[in-house]
Each structure stands twice: as C-alpha cells, then as structure tokens.
Design an enzyme around this catalytic site. Structure first.
Site, PDB file in Angstrom:
ATOM      1  N   GLU A 429       0.814  -1.225   0.000  1.00 32.01           N
ATOM      2  CA  GLU A 429       0.000   0.000   0.000  1.00 32.01           C
ATOM      3  C   GLU A 429       0.842   1.267   0.000  1.00 32.01           C
ATOM      4  O   GLU A 429       0.520   2.227   0.696  1.00 32.01           O
ATOM      5  CB  GLU A 429      -0.972  -0.024   1.181  1.00 32.01           C
ATOM      6  N   GLU A 532      -4.432  -8.668  -0.493  1.00 30.56           N
ATOM      7  CA  GLU A 532      -4.983  -8.519   0.862  1.00 30.56           C
ATOM      8  C   GLU A 532      -6.490  -8.431   0.728  1.00 30.56           C
ATOM      9  O   GLU A 532      -6.996  -7.664  -0.097  1.00 30.56           O
ATOM     10  CB  GLU A 532      -4.409  -7.265   1.520  1.00 30.56           C
TER      11      GLU A 532
HETATM   12  C1  GAL Z   1      -4.666  -2.679   5.076  1.00 31.40           C
HETATM   13  C2  GAL Z   1      -3.159  -2.694   5.368  1.00 31.40           C
HETATM   14  C3  GAL Z   1      -2.834  -3.585   6.544  1.00 31.40           C
HETATM   15  C4  GAL Z   1      -3.756  -3.255   7.681  1.00 31.40           C
HETATM   16  C5  GAL Z   1      -5.180  -3.436   7.275  1.00 31.40           C
HETATM   17  C6  GAL Z   1      -6.130  -3.150   8.438  1.00 31.40           C
HETATM   18  O1  GAL Z   1      -5.012  -1.618   4.283  1.00 31.40           O
HETATM   19  O2  GAL Z   1      -2.436  -3.159   4.266  1.00 31.40           O
HETATM   20  O3  GAL Z   1      -1.507  -3.402   6.941  1.00 31.40           O
HETATM   21  O4  GAL Z   1      -3.519  -1.947   8.036  1.00 31.40           O
HETATM   22  O5  GAL Z   1      -5.454  -2.535   6.211  1.00 31.40           O
HETATM   23  O6  GAL Z   1      -7.432  -3.410   8.083  1.00 31.40           O
END
Ligand code: GAL
Length: 801
Positions: A429, A532
């Site tokens: 990100e 993710e």
């Molecule tokens: C994502 C991020 C993770 C964590 C997650 C929490 O956007 O990549 O590291 O922060 O959100 O929901």
C-alpha cells in the site's frame, strides 16, 4: 601412571596447540547477555561497569515487558520503546582461534549500533534486516571480548503495527577459514524441471581473505531426504589474494521429488571448498525442486498444476511473547493454518524471523516475502486510536534513501534458496490514496481505502511511485531473477495512471475484488491477484470463480499486537486465530470455504431484534449458555450436504447447504448437530450448557522438551464446570507456579483489551481459556501447577532431557 597413558596425554596436549580444524564453525550466541533499559553512554567500552545490568537470554523484546499505557501509541500496541543496551563478555571458543570470525544478527529493532572491544562495527537502522559484522581485527584470542549493542527505538510510533524493541531474533557467532563461502553466498535455482529430470544451477560466491592466491576446488552435492547423494559437480578456480570469486555448477537431477504445498519434499545442497586437497569450508542449504508460473488468464501453476493460493497475511508477534518468539509457537500456529485449508502466507509487511521460512519450506506453505510498508515518504502512524487525532510520521522512510536498496537486496539474498518463496513484494500500500500520494482521479474514481477527501494537491504526486518501483524491481532481479516481483496496491484507481503497476510482474490488489473484471479487460497482460482481502465469502468467490485470479490473502491469519482501534483495545482482532493461537469461529467459517472433508461447527449468537439495522453478520460463538427466554440464531459451518439440529433430543429440522441457520428459542441443555453426505451420517458435534466454573483442565502440547535447545511447552488451559464442560465466558485469574529447570515465558488469554502485565505469573482467563508458555532452561523434571481461587487446581509434569 603408565608410559602409554603419559604418551596419550602428551599427544592430547600437543593436539590442543595444533591449528583448529579448518571447517566453518557456527553457534547460537543467545546466552548470557546483559541488558540495560535506557541509555548508557560509554557502555561500548569493554571496561564499562555492567554489574547492575539484568541478565537476559536472546531473543529478547523489552517492549512486551510493558507497561501498557495510553501514553504510547495505538499503532504499536500502547507499549513503550526507548533506548536499550546489550553487552556480552565472551572468550573466543577454541575452534574459532586463527579464523575469520563474524557475528550474525537475524534482526534488531531498531537503529542498532555494535562495538567489539570498543571498536565500532557498524549500524543498521532497519529493524527487520539481517546483518553480519566481521570481528576478526578486533578480537582478542587470549582475553575476554566484549560485544556491546545499542538499540534505539525512541520513536515509538514508527510503525503501523507492533514491532517490539531489542535483539528480538537469533544471534550467531561464526568462524571460517580465510577461503570461505560468503554470507548468503550460495544460490540455487532449477532452470529446468520435468517429472523425469531437472537441472539444479548452483552459484557460489567465495572470498579469499589470505595474502596468497588460492586454487579452490568447489564441490556441490545434492542429497535427498535419506541423505543419499543424487547429483554432484565440481569446479576449480583460482582466487587472487584478498579477492572474491564465483563458481557456477550444474547438477543434473534424475526423477526429482518435487516440492509442493502438499508434499514439501526437500533436498540438502552441500557446497564444499578445498584448497590443495584440504577441506576449508562447507555450507549446507535446504532446497527444493519445483516450478512456478503466473499467467494473466489462467492464474498460478505449481509444478504445472493450476493452484489457487488460499493465503493469509501475518505479522511477527505472538501476543505475550512480543516478537521474541520461539519456533514451536509458529509451528503450532502454522499447523492450525494448514488445517483451515491455508496454503500460502504473506509476510506482511517486512521480512520475518529466519526459522519461519524454514518451517514454511518443511510444512508446505507458498510464501510472499515482503520488504516495505513505505518507501521514501512516510505513512500515518496512529497514536490516539485508529484514525483519531494527529498521526505520527516517523518510520522506515527516514532511512530509505540510504538503506532501502540494501535492505531489499539482503531480504532476497537471505531467502533466495527457499522453495516456499514464490514472489517478492517491494511494498504494501505504498499507493494508499493520500497517505501520502495523491492524484486528481481521487475526486471521481471509486476506491474503498482513502484518507481524506478527494485529491489533496499539497500531497506528493502518485507519479513519483513508478520510477522508484522500477529501481526496486531491478534490485530484486539482480539478486534473484527466478521469481516474479510484486507489490500490494491499495489505490489501483490512482496507480493505473502511473508506471507503478507496469513496473511489476504481478499486481496485487488490496480489497478491490470489484475491480478485477474491469482491469482484466483493460489490461489483458496484467497478472492480477488479491494481495490482501476481507473475510467475506464474496472475496473468496472472486478467486474461486475466476480462472485469472490466483490468490487471496486474508487480513489476517492471526490476531496481532498494535493497529488497535482505540484504548483500551491494544491489539487487532482481524485473525482466524486469536493471540493465543486458539481458533476463532471465523476460523471454522473459513474452513467451510477452503476445505472439503466433513466439517461441522456450530456458532450461536443472540438473534438480532426484529427491525434491527442490518450490520456485519456476527460469526457467533460455540457456546450454549444464553439468557433465559432468548432467541438464538444458530448457524452450522459445514462442508456436508445436509445438517440436522436437535435441542435436547428434539429435532429442529434438517437443512441443506454450507451455512444452514435456525432461530432457536433458548433452553438449557444440549444442542446437537448431525451432518450428512449421501444420506449417511458423517459428522456430529454438540454444544452443552455449562454450570459455574469448578476446575481447570490443562493440555500441554508435549511432555518432553529438549533441554539443550531450550524446548518450549505450550499448555492450553480451560476452565470447566463440575461435569468437565467448558465454561464459555469465564475470566478467573489463574496463577502459574513452576518448579525445576524452566522459565515462564508468558501467559496469553487472547483478550485484545487486557492490560495485565505479561511478565506476571498470573493472568485472567478470556472466554474460559489461557495459553501458558514454559521454556526449559536445563535438564530435569519440570512441574507446572495452575491454581485459581475456588477452583480445583491442576498440575502437569514435563521433562527436559
Ligand atoms: C490494510 C493494510 C494492513 C492493515 C489493514 C487493516 O489496508 O495493508 O496493513 O492496516 O489494512 O485493516
């Protein structure tokens, strides 16, 4: 004394003065360190007085000693950082004399500086990098030597998750002959693989530290699981004095036993160096033979087989243990993840401990290794709670310009021989919209994750990312060209206007399943996967039903410290497993999606009141203790065709499907489910109403521990009623008493809001459960007694040998 005896003793005495064997020596260097929390100016000097310092054993994480306080940051779990010093006095082991001696740190958080006998060895800002210093010029062969390490984690809100502080991974002392294989100097790839034959390509980087040229014979041998040599090759090269050399060898492998997630077959690759017929060095690596291929239309192939990556993201910590985690803990966690159907891990968002990759190789996980969460510009680190107040901007971006390429290259070199690793990620990100990069499209484009409102012209432009990404990809390729390079993108809407995605071999999308079809059409060459993802069934359906989408990585496999909502929360509950590694209902829900063997799990929750707003469907809990006269929604997570539910022997009906649900008027007793396939009963499960807490049940994962390797027992504790039924919501404080050669490493309940100190020998149960970590410190019988006021105590006998 007889003459023979005297002769023998003289010979033995002489032997002691002969040069030590030329081979490499390596030992764990974790024992007998001294630690001072706070600054200690002058402590790098060998004569500095450390008598009042604490004796510690590495790995060590001082942050987890607490205390939890709102004074610190929600991002890093409301735990302190600060400055700490470590010192270790040691005599050079006999076999190390006259050799090139180095020290290897697998990880120190962070800004470490090291000295030997007052001489500065170097610094390493990154808290996740592994690094090595040569000690030879400053060593005293006769006298004691003093290593000193200063660790500076005073920027406590410097990461979006908990990192710990200190020398939190293994340290090794290493000795080699002047002619030796360099650090991470063996590379193994398999450019050709088929079922009947493979080619192993071995690259050896070596150093001749002596003052004369050396003709070095490099022999490389591949050994199978039984230790039989299956291929061998040899090369001779001349290396100039004080110079490096490289050798490249080919190993033809017949009928290779391929490595896969289901059958993680490993080989051992042995590389030997000899000079004038004398063995001078030997390095052994665990390697595997397998092929990987990603395709823009057809997804991922492992050994030619289409394979869906059922992945989870993980962070480093293990609750009570902080980031100083013994391997047994990860072994238990990984086995639980295997059983849920997971076959892939994402090392979010930094390189993890060395042994974790070894476990992935051995247990069969396909791994994304990841380098960074930010590049040269920082992200928000929340202090007063997630998205609350003013965030901190400290972080790894502060040293990225100077160290970024080096940290990335080292991550790749360190792990490049691991068959488990299938892709290198250069960042997570980095393109989070407005945190910090921005673009005009944010005024109109759709994106689930966005900080601030629309385009923020005072933020750095998204166009900065493309050139940086290209440079980082080149760094990776130079160290390993055999795996694709990826990154996890948050702001695809914006990155699509930059060179960032085109710089990558694989483009990971975070939480943007809705974009797959559109982008697949618009960028037909792009290899798209979920880097993710959320837990919703639709997010998995996007993978399962689209050949071109190979993966999802759930956020997260396991609850983790930090990234907490807001005090009193001090940890994040996104996991399938809780902080203690206990499966949560979400775990079984996932198992129903990811596996096919008969599974039947009952989750119950008070049914929402009629007219209540539709929110995220609660997963429920596996308990049958509810308020009198309540309506309970019971859902079965199952892989069976049909499920029958019975309350106290009365059938409530048989229902088909993977998520059958019943609204049940609560009555105490027994709720039973029966699972059917082809009208045959294949599974059965039962929830029972528990009475008041009466006793403790304890279950150690093993009774016998290794004394030498400081083995760890993980003891599950369950509060039960008179009849032995688990009490679901008990929070009794339980005390642990140890006898024998053992130390209590920590007690974890899984409660995300508990502020109890992890250093204490007592802890409150959470949902009637606890996990106790007991580590052997020597050989002998170990007693673990557990007690709680008003409950029948329990004891377990362990043995360290
Ligand atoms: C994502 C991020 C993770 C964590 C997650 C929490 O956007 O990549 O590291 O922060 O959100 O929901």
């Amino acid at each position: 004394m007889t003459r023979k005896c005297m002769l023998l003793l003289t010979l033995l005495g002489l032997l002691a003065y002969l040069p030590a064997p030329a081979q490499r020596q390596q030992q764990l260097f974790n024992a007998d360190w001294k630690f001072h929390r706070g600054d200690a100016p002058g402590a790098e000097q060998p004569q500095a007085d450390d008598r009042t310092w604490r004796a510690v054993q590495l790995p060590h994480d001082w942050s987890i000693e607490g205390p939890f306080s709102e004074e610190w940051a929600s991002a890093t779990g409301y735990l302190p950082g600060g400055v700490g010093w470590y010192r270790k006095a040691f005599a050079l082991p006999a076999g190390y004399r006259g050799k090139q001696v180095s020290i290897y740190f697998d990880g120190v958080y962070k800004n470490s500086e090291a000295w030997l006998n007052g001489h500065f060895l170097g610094k390493r800002p990154s808290g996740f990098a592994s690094f090595q210093y040569e000690l030879t010029p400053y060593l005293s062969a006769a006298g004691p030597n003093v290593l000193a390490v200063k660790v500076d984690h005073s920027e406590v809100a410097d990461s979006r998750w908990y990192t710990g502080s200190g020398i939190y991974r293994n340290v090794y002392l290493l000795a080699t002959a002047p002619v030796h294989v360099q650090q991470w100097g063996v590379g193994f790839t398999t450019p050709q693989v088929s079922a009947s034959a493979a080619t192993g390509q071995v690259a050896v980087a070596l150093t001749n530290a002596s003052a004369t040229a050396a003709a070095v014979t490099v022999t490389s041998t591949l050994l199978d699981a039984k230790g039989q040599a299956v291929a061998t090759a040899q090369k001779v090269l001349t290396v100039k004095p004080k110079a490096n050399g490289t050798a490249s060898l080919r190993l033809p492998i017949k009928n290779p036993a391929l490595w896969s997630a289901d059958q993680p077959n490993l080989y051992r690759l042995r590389v030997r160096l000899a000079v004038q017929g004398q063995a001078v060095d030997e390095v052994t690596e665990e390697v595997g033979v397998r092929t990987i291929r990603f395709d823009a239309n057809q997804g991922f192939f492992l050994n030619g087989q289409p394979t869906k990556l059922r992945g989870v993201c993980i962070h480093d910590d293990a609750g009570a243990l902080g980031v100083a985690v013994p391997p047994e803990v990860w072994e238990r966690r990984l086995k639980a993840l295997k059983a849920v159907g997971c076959n892939s891990l994402r090392m979010s968002h930094n390189p993890h401990a060395d042994y974790l990759y070894r476990l992935c190789d051995r247990l069969g996980f396909l791994v994304m290794d990841e380098a960074f969460d930010e590049w040269e510009r920082g992200k928000n680190k929340w202090v007063a709670g997630w998205n609350v107040g003013t965030p901190s901007q400290n972080g790894s971006h502060e040293y990225f310009k100077e160290w970024g390429d080096r940290d990335l290259r080292d991550m790749v070199l360190r792990n490049r021989n691991r068959p488990s690793i299938i892709m290198w990620s250069i960042g997570n990100e980095i393109d989070y919209p407005n945190d910090p990069y921005t673009h005009e499209v944010l005024n109109t484009g759709r994106n689930p994750q966005i900080y601030g409102k629309g385009y923020l012209p005072n933020h750095p432009p998204a166009s900065e990312m493309g050139p940086l990404a290209k440079r980082l990809v080149a760094v990776v390729k130079q160290a390993d060209a055999s795996r694709p390079v990826t990154a996890a993108l948050a702001g695809v809407v914006m990155s699509n206007f930059t060179d960032y995605p085109t710089a990558l071999d694989l483009v990971g999308y975070n939480y943007q399943e809705f974009r797959y079809p559109e982008d697949h059409k618009q960028y037909p060459q792009r290899i798209i996967y979920g880097s993710e993802n959320g837990m919703a069934p639709a997010a998995w359906a996007a993978v399962d039903s689209n050949a071109y989408v190979s993966a999802q990585y759930l956020w997260t496999g396991i609850d983790y410290l930090g990234e907490a909502g807001k005090w009193p929360q001090r940890a994040n509950g996104a996991g399938l497993l809780d902080l203690a590694g206990f499966p949560k209902p979400e775990y079984y829900f996932r198992q129903s999606l990811w596996t096919s063997a008969p599974l039947l799990y009952l989750a119950a929750a008070e049914a929402p009141a009629v007219g209540a707003p539709a929110g995220r469907r609660p997963r429920g809990t596996a308990t049958w203790n509810w308020p009198v006269a309540s309506q309970v929604r019971v859902v079965a997570y199952t892989t069976n065709e049909a499920t029958e539910l019975l309350l106290n022997g009365q059938s409530l009906g048989k229902k088909a499907g993977r998520l059958p649900a019943w609204d049940v008027p609560y009555a105490a007793g027994e709720l039973r489910a029966r699972g059917y396939r082809n009208n045959q009963l294949v599974s059965e499960t039962v929830l029972k109403t528990a009475g008041p807490p009466a006793a403790l049940q304890i279950k150690p994962d093993r009774n016998s521990l290794s004394a030498k390797a400081q083995g760890l027992a993980q003891i599950e504790v369950q509060v039960v009623d008179q009849a032995g039924k688990p009490v679901p919501d008990d929070a009794t404080e339980i005390t642990v008493t140890l006898t024998g050669p053992a130390r209590l490493l920590g007690i974890e309940s899984g409660d995300l809001a508990s502020h109890e100190t992890y250093a204490a020998p007592r802890h409150r149960a959470h949902r009637g459960r606890l996990l106790v970590y007991v580590q052997a410190t020597g050989a002998g019988p170990i007693g673990v007694a557990l007690g709680a006021p008003g409950l029948a105590g329990q004891a377990v006998a362990l043995r360290a040998e």
